[in-house]
Write a protein that holds these residues in place. Structure first.
Motif, PDB file in Angstrom:
ATOM      1  N   LEU A 366       0.639  -0.895   0.129  1.00 18.58           N
ATOM      2  CA  LEU A 366      -0.070   0.439   0.337  1.00 18.58           C
ATOM      3  C   LEU A 366       1.410   1.096   0.051  1.00 18.58           C
ATOM      4  CD1 LEU A 366      -3.524   1.238  -0.093  1.00 18.58           C
ATOM      5  CD2 LEU A 366      -2.843   1.311   2.752  1.00 18.58           C
ATOM      6  N   SER A 367       0.396   2.109  -0.820  1.00 16.94           N
ATOM      7  CA  SER A 367       1.780   2.885  -0.853  1.00 16.94           C
ATOM      8  C   SER A 367       0.564   4.889  -1.009  1.00 16.94           C
ATOM      9  CB  SER A 367       2.439   3.004  -2.395  1.00 16.94           C
ATOM     10  OG  SER A 367       3.358   1.735  -2.615  1.00 16.94           O
ATOM     11  N   VAL A 368       1.248   5.163   0.012  1.00 14.91           N
ATOM     12  CA  VAL A 368       0.916   7.021  -0.713  1.00 14.91           C
ATOM     13  C   VAL A 368       2.159   7.163  -1.805  1.00 14.91           C
ATOM     14  CG1 VAL A 368       0.591   9.015   1.043  1.00 14.91           C
ATOM     15  CG2 VAL A 368       0.222   6.253   1.918  1.00 14.91           C
ATOM     16  N   VAL A 369       1.154   7.775  -2.325  1.00 22.45           N
ATOM     17  CA  VAL A 369       2.846   8.451  -3.656  1.00 22.45           C
ATOM     18  C   VAL A 369       2.073  10.225  -3.546  1.00 22.45           C
ATOM     19  CG1 VAL A 369       2.983   8.372  -6.317  1.00 22.45           C
ATOM     20  CG2 VAL A 369       2.406   5.682  -4.608  1.00 22.45           C
ATOM     21  N   SER A 370       3.042  10.806  -4.173  1.00 20.36           N
ATOM     22  CA  SER A 370       2.775  12.361  -3.721  1.00 20.36           C
ATOM     23  C   SER A 370       3.299  12.791  -4.613  1.00 20.36           C
ATOM     24  CB  SER A 370       3.237  12.695  -2.207  1.00 20.36           C
ATOM     25  OG  SER A 370       2.350  12.432  -1.083  1.00 20.36           O
ATOM     26  N   THR A 371       2.761  13.487  -5.239  1.00 16.86           N
ATOM     27  CA  THR A 371       2.686  14.048  -6.589  1.00 16.86           C
ATOM     28  C   THR A 371       2.150  16.206  -6.379  1.00 16.86           C
ATOM     29  OG1 THR A 371       0.943  13.610  -7.790  1.00 16.86           O
ATOM     30  CG2 THR A 371       2.450  12.570  -8.398  1.00 16.86           C
ATOM     31  N   GLU A 372       2.775  16.753  -7.540  1.00 19.17           N
ATOM     32  CA  GLU A 372       2.596  18.482  -7.499  1.00 19.17           C
ATOM     33  C   GLU A 372       2.024  18.596  -9.081  1.00 19.17           C
ATOM     34  OE1 GLU A 372       4.336  22.890  -6.395  1.00 19.17           O
ATOM     35  OE2 GLU A 372       4.936  20.797  -6.047  1.00 19.17           O
ATOM     36  N   LEU A 373       1.260  19.240  -8.697  1.00 20.14           N
ATOM     37  CA  LEU A 373       0.857  19.029  -9.906  1.00 20.14           C
ATOM     38  C   LEU A 373       1.242  20.954 -10.544  1.00 20.14           C
ATOM     39  CD1 LEU A 373      -3.530  19.799  -9.410  1.00 20.14           C
ATOM     40  CD2 LEU A 373      -1.229  18.147 -11.130  1.00 20.14           C
ATOM     41  N   GLY A 374       1.688  20.510 -11.925  1.00 18.37           N
ATOM     42  CA  GLY A 374       3.008  21.174 -12.501  1.00 18.37           C
ATOM     43  C   GLY A 374       4.036  21.011 -12.202  1.00 18.37           C
ATOM     44  N   ALA A 375       4.844  20.118 -11.234  1.00 17.88           N
ATOM     45  CA  ALA A 375       5.832  19.698 -11.319  1.00 17.88           C
ATOM     46  C   ALA A 375       6.269  18.169 -11.681  1.00 17.88           C
ATOM     47  CB  ALA A 375       6.786  20.024  -9.509  1.00 17.88           C
ATOM     48  N   GLU A 376       7.412  17.701 -11.271  1.00 19.25           N
ATOM     49  CA  GLU A 376       7.976  16.445 -11.724  1.00 19.25           C
ATOM     50  C   GLU A 376       8.456  15.410 -10.684  1.00 19.25           C
ATOM     51  OE1 GLU A 376      11.058  17.044 -15.449  1.00 19.25           O
ATOM     52  OE2 GLU A 376       9.579  18.484 -16.425  1.00 19.25           O
ATOM     53  N   ALA A 377       8.442  16.183  -9.745  1.00 16.62           N
ATOM     54  CA  ALA A 377       8.772  15.261  -8.608  1.00 16.62           C
ATOM     55  C   ALA A 377       7.883  13.811  -8.157  1.00 16.62           C
ATOM     56  CB  ALA A 377       9.601  16.454  -7.256  1.00 16.62           C
ATOM     57  N   LEU A 378       8.102  12.919  -7.317  1.00 14.97           N
ATOM     58  CA  LEU A 378       7.539  12.088  -7.246  1.00 14.97           C
ATOM     59  C   LEU A 378       7.893  11.380  -5.521  1.00 14.97           C
ATOM     60  CD1 LEU A 378       5.730   9.122  -9.077  1.00 14.97           C
ATOM     61  CD2 LEU A 378       7.147   8.875  -6.385  1.00 14.97           C
ATOM     62  N   GLY A 379       7.120  11.085  -4.983  1.00  9.82           N
ATOM     63  CA  GLY A 379       7.724  10.417  -3.468  1.00  9.82           C
ATOM     64  C   GLY A 379       6.624   9.309  -2.914  1.00  9.82           C
TER      65      GLY A 379
END
Length: 730
Positions: A366-379
Motif C-alpha cells: 500500500l503506497s502513498v504516492v505524492s505528486t505536485e501539479l505542474g512539477a515533476e517530482a514524486l515521493g
C-alpha cells in the motif's frame, strides 16, 4: 533469514509437523480496551529490499503452512470417515496431485475544487464536490468551477462550457488510455486516474483480491480493482486543447486520493506476491486406498509423511521464487512539446521509505504516492501489509486496516473470542510538496471501521467508531474511541464501549466536539456523543426510530440531515424499505429529535447517494439537495417493488424548520424492460445501491443532472422540462 514476526516463527511451524497449529489464538483474558497490540500494530522501517523480501517469504510460508495444515486435518478426517467422495486422482474432489499453483485441497486457502479560474462569465454560486474535510479535495469523475464542467465518460476526458446553462456545449474531448475513473482539476491542470487492462501490468496478472471500487464499506473491502493504474496529467490552459504533460503508470491499483492545493496524494495498492507450483494436496496421496486399510498408526503416519514432504517442497519453492520482480513499480514519463521523456528514477526499486507490518495477515503493498501539479517530482511511502479505508486532513493521512481474529499471527487483545475484530490505524504526515509522506505512528482499536467517515481528527485527537462482531450474533456491539499520538504510537485515551449491543454501525459522522453514530438491527438508534473532553467521551443522547441512515450531513450547528432506508419491523429483524431522508434536531445533545422525514418509493428503490457521499449534493447557498434516484413502487414486506416509476434526479428545498419540500425531478429515460438486465433495477440491495443518474451540479438557479450517457440541464423552476441535453457518448 531475518524474522519480523513477533510470535511463533516458521521454524516452530515446521517443527510441529503433524501437530501444527496456526499461531493465531490469544492467551485468554479480559480483552477490551487494553492496548496489548500497540507493538504489533506498529510499522517497522525496512533498511533494504532484503528486509522486504525476507518478510514476504516468511508471510508466504506462514500462510502456505496454514493452508496445508488445514488440508492435512481434512485428509485425516477423511481417512477416519472412509472414502466417501473422491476424484480421478484418488484424492478428495477439488484436490490435485499436479502441484500446480491452482491446486486446491479439501479446504480453501485462507484467504478545493476546480480552481480553473472563474471569471465574470461564470456562475456566482455553484456546488462543488461533497468532501469530508474542508480544503481537502476528493477525487471524483466530475468536477466544475462554476463555468466549466470536467467529466470522465465513455473513455474520454470531456470539458464542457457550462455557463450560461442553456448554452452548455462540449469544447474538448480527449481519449484516455484504459477506463477513466477519477480526476482532479486545479488551476490550469487536470489529473486523470484510469484503470488499465491486466495485460498492462508487468506480469499480466491482477490481484486476487480484486473487488472493484468500495465506497460505503459495509460488505466490501478497500482493496482497489486489482488492475494497473494510469495517472495522466493535462495542461488545460487552453480548454479546447488539453495537452498531456505527464503520465505515471503504476503496477498497483487505485484506492483513493486527496488533493491539498497543488499537492496530490494517491493511495495505490499492489497485489500480494505469488509463487507458482504451491499445492495443498500431496502428489500421489490416495486417501481412499489408505482408508481401506483402516485408521491405524501406519495409515496416519502415511498421511502425515506426505504432508510433511509437501511442506518442505512448498518451502523450497518459496525460497527459490524471485520475489523482487513483484515489488511495486511506476513508469514516469514527462512530455515536453509532445515528446516523451521517460524518467530513469524508479522510487520503489531500492525499497526506500518502505515499512513492514507485523500483523501477518497481509503482504500486499500500500503506497502513498505524492505528486505536485505542474512539477515533476514524486515521493512515495509504502507499507507491506493490508490496504484499508483512507481518511485525510490537510496535514495528516490515516489508513485504517481491518483484521479478524484467526487470520493474523498473534492478536491485539488478550481474548480474541471476545474481541474478534480489530482495526490498525497508520498515520502519515502530508506535505505540500511531492515528498515522501513521513510515517508518524500506529495504533489499534477494537472492532472494524465502516468507512472513512468512521474516522475524524479534531484538536490533536483522532475519533474512531467501530463494530465488533457480525449480525445476527447477539454479542455484536460498537465502540467509539479517542486516540492521541504519543511518540510513534496512537494510544487510546478514552472510549465508549458496548454501544448498541446486538446492532452494527450503519453510519458515523463527527463535527467539532460532537460525534453521531447510527446503528441498526430493527430500529435506528441515533447516538449523540460528547467529545468536549476527548479522553472521557460520553453518550449524551439516544433516539430510536424505524429505519437507518447510511450517510449524515450537517446542515447547521443544531441540525443533521441524513439519507438511508426506511424499515419494516419484523420482530427479530426488519426489512429495509424505500429511500429515507431525515432531519434531526441535535441542539440539545441530551435529547435529539427527529423533526422531518421523507420516504421515497418502496423496497428496491435506490440512490447512489445512499452508498457514495460524492453523489449527495447539498447546495448550501440555496438550501437545495440533489439526489440521484430510481423510484420503485409496489411490493410489500420482503418483496421488492415491481414497477420503476422514475429514474433521474430529485431536488428538495431543505429547511431545518420546514423540512423537505419537493422542488421536482429531472427525469431521464426509463430503462428498456427488454434490456439484458444490466444496471439499476427494482432489485437493488441496500448496501450496494445504484442509480442511472450518478451526480449533480448546481449553478445558481440551474441543476445539471449527470448520468453515464448525458447531462440534462434544468431550471429549478421547471425541472421536468430540461432546457438543454448534451450527450456524453462520443
Amino acid at each position: 533469514m531475518r524474522s519480523f514476526y513477533r510470535g511463533c516463527t516458521l521454524v516452530s511451524l515446521l517443527a510441529l509437523g503433524a501437530g501444527f497449529a496456526a499461531c493465531s489464538s490469544g492467551s485468554g483474558g479480559s480483552g477490551g480496551p487494553a492496548q496489548t497490540g500497540l507493538a504489533q500494530s506498529a510499522l517497522t522501517p525496512a533498511t533494504s529490499c532484503d528486509d522486504v523480501e525476507a518478510l514476504l517469504r516468511e508471510r508466504l510460508k506462514q500462510n502456505m503452512a496454514k493452508s496445508v495444515e488445514a488440508a492435512r486435518e481434512s485428509a485425516l478426517q477423511q481417512l477416519e470417515a472412509g472414502c466417501v467422495w473422491f476424484g480421478e486422482d484418488g484424492g478428495p474432489v477439488g484436490a490435485s496431485s499436479s502441484g500446480s499453483a491452482s491446486s486446491g485441497g479439501p479446504v480453501s486457502a485462507p484467504t478545493e475544487e476546480g480552481g480553473g479560474g472563474v471569471d465574470d462569465g461564470g456562475a456566482k454560486e455553484y456546488s462543488t464536490t461533497n468532501t469530508q474535510e474542508a480544503d481537502v479535495d476528493e477525487a471524483d469523475f466530475i468536477k466544475n468551477d462554476g463555468e466549466n464542467v470536467y467529466i470522465l465518460a465513455h473513455g474520454q476526458f470531456q470539458i464542457f462550457d457550462a455557463w450560461p446553462a442553456a448554452d452548455i456545449h462540449r469544447v474538448a474531448s480527449v481519449a484516455i488510455e484504459g477506463e477513466p475513473k477519477k480526476l482532479f482539476v486545479h488551476e490550469k491542470r487536470a489529473l486523470v486516474y484510469s484503470s488499465l487492462s491486466p495485460s498492462s501490468s508487468p506480469d499480466g496478472e491482477i490481484a486476487s483480491y480484486s473487488s472493484g471500487e468500495c465506497t460505503y464499506g459495509y460488505d466490501c473491502e478497500f482493496t482497489g480493482d486489482g488492475t494497473p493504474l494510469l495517472v495522466t496529467e493535462f495542461d488545460i490552459s487552453d480548454l479546447t486543447a488539453p495537452t498531456v504533460v505527464r503520465t505515471l503508470k503504476f503496477s498497483g491499483s487505485f484506492i483513493n486520493a486527496r488533493r491539498i492545493g497543488a499537492a496530490v496524494h494517491t493511495i495505490v495498492a499492489s497485489r500480494e506476491p505469488t509463487v507458482e507450483g504451491l499445492s495443498t494436496w500431496p502428489e500421489g496421496l490416495d486417501v481412499c486406498s489408505l482408508s481401506d486399510q483402516g485408521v491405524n498408526p501406519s495409515t496416519v503416519a502415511a498421511v502425515n509423511s506426505a504432508y510433511d514432504k509437501l511442506l518442505e517442497k512448498n518451502i523450497a519453492l518459496i525460497d527459490a521464487a524471485p520475489l523482487d520482480i513483484q515489488l511495486p513499480s511506476v513508469e514516469d514519463t514527462v512530455y515536453r512539446d509532445g515528446v516523451a521523456s521517460p524518467k530513469s528514477h524508479e522510487p520503489f526499486a531500492s525499497c526506500e521509505n518502505f515499512y513492514l507490518s507485523n500483523t501477518g495477515d497481509g503482504q500486499s503493498f500500500l503506497s502513498v504516492v505524492s505528486t505536485e501539479l505542474g512539477a515533476e517530482a514524486l515521493g512515495q511511502t509504502t507499507i507491506v501489509g493490508r490496504p484499508g479505508a483512507v481518511y485525510a486532513t490537510a496535514d495528516s493521512l490515516y489508513v485504517a486496516s481491518r483484521h479478524q481474529y484467526g487470520q493474523t499471527y498473534g492478536w491485539f487483545y488478550d481474548d480474541g473470542k471476545a474481541t474478534p475484530d480489530a482495526t490498525t490505524i497508520h498515520k502519515f504526515a502530508l506535505s505540500e510538496r511531492a515528498a515522501p509522506s513521513a510515517y508518524l505512528g500506529s495504533g489499534v482499536v477494537k472492532g472494524r471501521v465502516l468507512n472513512q467517515f468512521a474516522l475524524s481528527e479534531h484538536e490533536g485527537y483522532l475519533r474512531v467508531a467501530t463494530t465488533t462482531g457480525h449480525l445476527p450474533d447477539p454479542d455484536t456491539h460498537n465502540t467509539v474511541a479517542s486516540l492521541k499520538q504519543e511518540g510513534g504510537e496512537l494510544v487510546v485515551k478514552g472510549m465508549v464501549d458496548h454501544l448498541a449491543p446486538g446492532e452494527d454501525i450503519r453510519s458515523a459522522r463527527f463535527y467539532g466536539d460532537v460525534g453521531f453514530v447510527v446503528t441498526f438491527k430493527k430500529t435506528d438508534p441515533l447516538y449523540t456523543i460528547d467529545f468536549s473532553e476527548p479522553e472521557a467521551p460520553r453518550v449524551r443522547g439516544e433516539l430510536k426510530i424505524p429505519g437507518f441512515s447510511t450517510y449524515m450531513h450537517m446542515i447547521d450547528e443544531g441540525h443533521v440531515m441524513s439519507i438511508g432506508y426506511d424499515a419494516d419491523d419484523q420482530g427479530d429483524f426488519a426489512w429495509f424499505q424505500g429511500i429515507l431522508l431525515q432531519i434531526f434536531d441535535v441542539t440539545d445533545l441530551d435529547a435529539p429529535t427527529l423533526t422531518h422525514k421523507e420516504v421515497i418509493g418502496t423496497r428496491g428503490s435506490a440512490s447512489d447517494a445512499a452508498t457514495n457521499h460524492l453523489a449527495f449534493n447539498y447546495f448550501t447557498q440555496r438550501g437545495l439537495l440533489g439526489i440521484p434516484m430510481v423510484i420503485c413502487e409496489g411490493g410489500s414486506g420482503g418483496d421488492f417493488g415491481d414497477t420503476m416509476t422514475f429514474s433521474g434526479l430529485l431536488v428538495y428545498k431543505v429547511d431545518p424548520g420546514a423540512g423537505f419540500t419537493s422542488v421536482g425531478g429531472v427525469p431521464h429515460p426509463l430503462p428498456d424492460a427488454s434490456a439484458d438486465g444490466n444496471g439499476p433495477s427494482c432489485g437493488n440491495w441496500w448496501s450496494s445501491a445504484t442509480s442511472f443518474v450518478k451526480r449533480s451540479v448546481f449553478m445558481e438557479d440551474y441543476v445539471y443532472s449527470v448520468s453515464e450517457d448525458e447531462i440534462r440541464v434544468a431550471n429549478i423552476s421547471d425541472l421536468a422540462a430540461p432546457e438543454a441535453v448534451v450527450s456524453l457518448v462520443p
